[in-house]
Write an enzyme that holds these catalytic residues in place. Structure first.
Site, PDB file in Angstrom:
ATOM      1  N   ALA A  56     101.357   8.265  25.524  1.00 37.51           N
ATOM      2  CA  ALA A  56     100.535   9.425  25.130  1.00 37.51           C
ATOM      3  C   ALA A  56     100.488   9.631  23.627  1.00 37.51           C
ATOM      4  CB  ALA A  56     101.073  10.678  25.824  1.00 37.51           C
ATOM      5  N   GLY A  99      95.440   6.718  21.326  1.00 37.23           N
ATOM      6  CA  GLY A  99      94.362   6.169  22.158  1.00 37.23           C
ATOM      7  C   GLY A  99      94.092   6.916  23.454  1.00 37.23           C
ATOM      8  N   ARG A 157     107.103   5.806  22.274  1.00 41.96           N
ATOM      9  CA  ARG A 157     108.227   5.642  21.331  1.00 41.96           C
ATOM     10  C   ARG A 157     108.066   6.521  20.104  1.00 41.96           C
ATOM     11  NH1 ARG A 157     107.336  -0.692  21.018  1.00 41.96           N
ATOM     12  NH2 ARG A 157     105.269   0.259  21.002  1.00 41.96           N
ATOM     13  N   TYR A 172      97.935 -11.358  29.555  1.00 40.75           N
ATOM     14  CA  TYR A 172      97.523  -9.945  29.598  1.00 40.75           C
ATOM     15  C   TYR A 172      96.774  -9.681  30.907  1.00 40.75           C
ATOM     16  CZ  TYR A 172      95.129  -5.549  28.660  1.00 40.75           C
ATOM     17  OH  TYR A 172      94.647  -4.260  28.756  1.00 40.75           O
ATOM     18  N   VAL A 186      87.566  -0.172  24.690  1.00 46.57           N
ATOM     19  CA  VAL A 186      87.712   1.239  24.317  1.00 46.57           C
ATOM     20  C   VAL A 186      88.281   1.247  22.900  1.00 46.57           C
ATOM     21  CG1 VAL A 186      88.789   3.445  24.905  1.00 46.57           C
ATOM     22  CG2 VAL A 186      88.318   1.772  26.725  1.00 46.57           C
ATOM     23  N   GLU A 187      87.697   2.034  22.013  1.00 45.13           N
ATOM     24  CA  GLU A 187      88.194   2.037  20.628  1.00 45.13           C
ATOM     25  C   GLU A 187      89.507   2.818  20.529  1.00 45.13           C
ATOM     26  OE1 GLU A 187      85.397   3.083  17.626  1.00 45.13           O
ATOM     27  OE2 GLU A 187      86.833   2.657  16.013  1.00 45.13           O
TER      28      GLU A 187
HETATM   29  N1  LIG Z   1      91.584  -0.227  24.383  1.00 42.57           N
HETATM   30  C1  LIG Z   1      91.004  -0.977  25.298  1.00 42.57           C
HETATM   31  O1  LIG Z   1      89.988  -1.654  25.037  1.00 42.57           O
HETATM   32  C2  LIG Z   1      91.563  -1.007  26.696  1.00 42.57           C
HETATM   33  C3  LIG Z   1      90.741  -1.523  27.716  1.00 42.57           C
HETATM   34  C4  LIG Z   1      91.220  -1.557  29.014  1.00 42.57           C
HETATM   35  C5  LIG Z   1      92.471  -1.069  29.297  1.00 42.57           C
HETATM   36  N2  LIG Z   1      93.267  -0.589  28.291  1.00 42.57           N
HETATM   37  C6  LIG Z   1      94.603  -0.087  28.664  1.00 42.57           C
HETATM   38  O2  LIG Z   1      94.705   1.258  28.247  1.00 42.57           O
HETATM   39  C7  LIG Z   1      96.091   1.589  28.096  1.00 42.57           C
HETATM   40  C8  LIG Z   1      96.272   2.382  26.804  1.00 42.57           C
HETATM   41  O3  LIG Z   1      95.961   1.564  25.694  1.00 42.57           O
HETATM   42  P1  LIG Z   1      95.150   2.070  24.413  1.00 42.57           P
HETATM   43  O4  LIG Z   1      93.883   1.318  24.383  1.00 42.57           O
HETATM   44  O5  LIG Z   1      95.109   3.544  24.378  1.00 42.57           O
HETATM   45  O6  LIG Z   1      96.067   1.447  23.251  1.00 42.57           O
HETATM   46  P2  LIG Z   1      97.011   2.113  22.155  1.00 42.57           P
HETATM   47  O7  LIG Z   1      96.253   3.092  21.337  1.00 42.57           O
HETATM   48  O8  LIG Z   1      97.659   0.968  21.462  1.00 42.57           O
HETATM   49  O9  LIG Z   1      98.103   2.913  23.018  1.00 42.57           O
HETATM   50  C9  LIG Z   1      99.166   2.261  23.701  1.00 42.57           C
HETATM   51  C10 LIG Z   1     100.202   3.312  24.095  1.00 42.57           C
HETATM   52  O10 LIG Z   1     101.269   2.655  24.805  1.00 42.57           O
HETATM   53  C11 LIG Z   1     102.507   3.065  24.243  1.00 42.57           C
HETATM   54  N3  LIG Z   1     103.539   2.026  24.367  1.00 42.57           N
HETATM   55  C12 LIG Z   1     103.411   0.698  24.097  1.00 42.57           C
HETATM   56  N4  LIG Z   1     104.603   0.084  24.242  1.00 42.57           N
HETATM   57  C13 LIG Z   1     105.500   1.045  24.614  1.00 42.57           C
HETATM   58  C14 LIG Z   1     106.895   1.036  24.895  1.00 42.57           C
HETATM   59  N5  LIG Z   1     107.620  -0.093  24.827  1.00 42.57           N
HETATM   60  N6  LIG Z   1     107.489   2.200  25.226  1.00 42.57           N
HETATM   61  C15 LIG Z   1     106.781   3.356  25.285  1.00 42.57           C
HETATM   62  N7  LIG Z   1     105.451   3.422  25.055  1.00 42.57           N
HETATM   63  C16 LIG Z   1     104.824   2.280  24.710  1.00 42.57           C
HETATM   64  C17 LIG Z   1     102.189   3.326  22.760  1.00 42.57           C
HETATM   65  O11 LIG Z   1     103.115   4.252  22.204  1.00 42.57           O
HETATM   66  P3  LIG Z   1     104.229   3.916  21.077  1.00 42.57           P
HETATM   67  O12 LIG Z   1     103.718   2.777  20.255  1.00 42.57           O
HETATM   68  O13 LIG Z   1     104.367   5.218  20.336  1.00 42.57           O
HETATM   69  O14 LIG Z   1     105.444   3.581  21.882  1.00 42.57           O
HETATM   70  C18 LIG Z   1     100.818   3.984  22.875  1.00 42.57           C
HETATM   71  O15 LIG Z   1     100.968   5.365  23.134  1.00 42.57           O
HETATM   72  C19 LIG Z   1      96.851   0.263  28.155  1.00 42.57           C
HETATM   73  O16 LIG Z   1      97.448   0.138  29.428  1.00 42.57           O
HETATM   74  C20 LIG Z   1      95.765  -0.778  27.979  1.00 42.57           C
HETATM   75  O17 LIG Z   1      96.097  -1.996  28.596  1.00 42.57           O
HETATM   76  C21 LIG Z   1      92.833  -0.526  26.997  1.00 42.57           C
END
Ligand SMILES: NC(=O)c1ccc[n+]([C@@H]2O[C@H](COP(=O)([O-])OP(=O)(O)OC[C@H]3O[C@@H](n4cnc5c(N)ncnc54)[C@H](OP(=O)(O)O)[C@@H]3O)[C@@H](O)[C@H]2O)c1
Length: 250
Positions: free
Chosen positions: A15, A18, A39, A157, A192-193
């Site tokens: 949370a 993104g 984290r 992935y 998703v951005e």
């Molecule tokens: N962006 C896209 O194009 C896209 C498309 C399809 C699906 N998704 C999925 O959407 C979800 C969210 O991704 P996002 O796009 O919002 O990316 P993001 O902005 O990079 O967010 C990822 C989140 O996961 C947390 N995270 C990662 N490793 C962690 C760990 N070891 N412990 C605790 N928290 C952790 C990060 O928090 P901290 O770094 O603060 O720990 C951050 O809050 C993911 O499951 C991704 O696979 C994204």
């Protein structure tokens, strides 16, 4: 359903940025109380403040969810401080560009531990709480279009998101067997951005190219899908929502 959820507790992983942060703002405005996991503590505090501005309540729980014991302790702490959770949003996730023929093992391990294993731990712990308090609630896995096809160079992935697809159907079957009223849903977006692409490619430039090529989805677009899922009447379970930016080819 939204009246039924008002005041209930939702746990959201990932949370701090993104999609997870946007879901926190959406659910805070819906009147759910929120326990936010990631984290980066400062970033979680910022999201809590944004939720408060919208009239909601959210609390930060910083933890590295790769550490299963620390994650279980955090979930217990949330339960003792705020009661049983009614909603779990398994959103935390990441990708690395780590091809099968040349990728780094540590990158593969991190994707499997965060995207798959931590999701299973959260699901087990939180559905146990839901079962003890009325046996209803909602599990939402933030999956991906990569659960439905394999983009080039993205074998591991995609494997984690294909796993999420299996975990959605596997949980649905277990819950029906248990005669539970808990619902389970996957949400599978395309581009998703967020901070995802810069992390995946280890390049801000490459991320900008991807997100500027055409209008991609916003984190808020995905948060609205979560809202839709949660506010369906109790007899309607959305199974998987597939969506892409209109111009995305892959
Ligand atoms: N962006 C896209 O194009 C896209 C498309 C399809 C699906 N998704 C999925 O959407 C979800 C969210 O991704 P996002 O796009 O919002 O990316 P993001 O902005 O990079 O967010 C990822 C989140 O996961 C947390 N995270 C990662 N490793 C962690 C760990 N070891 N412990 C605790 N928290 C952790 C990060 O928090 P901290 O770094 O603060 O720990 C951050 O809050 C993911 O499951 C991704 O696979 C994204």
């Amino acid at each position: 359903m939204s009246q039924r959820l008002r005041g209930e507790l939702a746990v959201i992983t990932g949370a701090s940025s993104g999609i997870g942060a946007a879901i926190a703002r959406e659910l805070g405005a819906l009147g759910l109380r929120l326990a936010l996991i990631a984290r980066r503590e400062e970033r979680l505090a910022e999201v809590c403040a944004q939720v408060a501005e919208l009239g909601g309540e959210a609390w930060p729980y910083p933890v590295d969810i790769r550490n299963s014991e620390a994650l279980e302790n955090t979930l217990s702490k949330i339960q003792s401080e705020h009661g049983d959770a009614r909603v779990i949003i398994n959103n935390a996730g990441l990708g690395h560009s780590a091809p099968l023929t040349s990728g780094v093992t540590a990158h593969w391990r991190e994707m499997l531990e965060v995207n798959v294993l931590a999701l299973c731990v959260c699901t087990r712990e939180v559905t146990a709480q839901m079962r003890e308090s009325g046996d209803w609630g909602q599990v939402i896995h933030i999956s991906s279009m990569s659960a439905h096809r394999v983009p080039e160079g993205s074998g591991v992935y995609s494997a984690t998101k294909f796993a999420v697809r299996s975990l959605t159907e596997g949980l649905r079957k277990e819950l029906r067997e248990l005669k539970s009223h808990i619902r389970v849903t996957a949400i599978s977006p395309g581009f998703v951005e967020t901070e995802f692409a810069a992390h995946y490619h280890r390049s801000e430039e490459r991320a900008k190219e991807i997100y500027n090529a055409y209008p991609v989805m916003s984190a808020e677009d995905v948060a609205r899908q979560v809202h839709f899922v949660l506010t369906q009447p109790p007899h309607v379970q959305v199974h998987d929502m597939l969506s892409r930016p209109t111009q995305q080819l892959t």
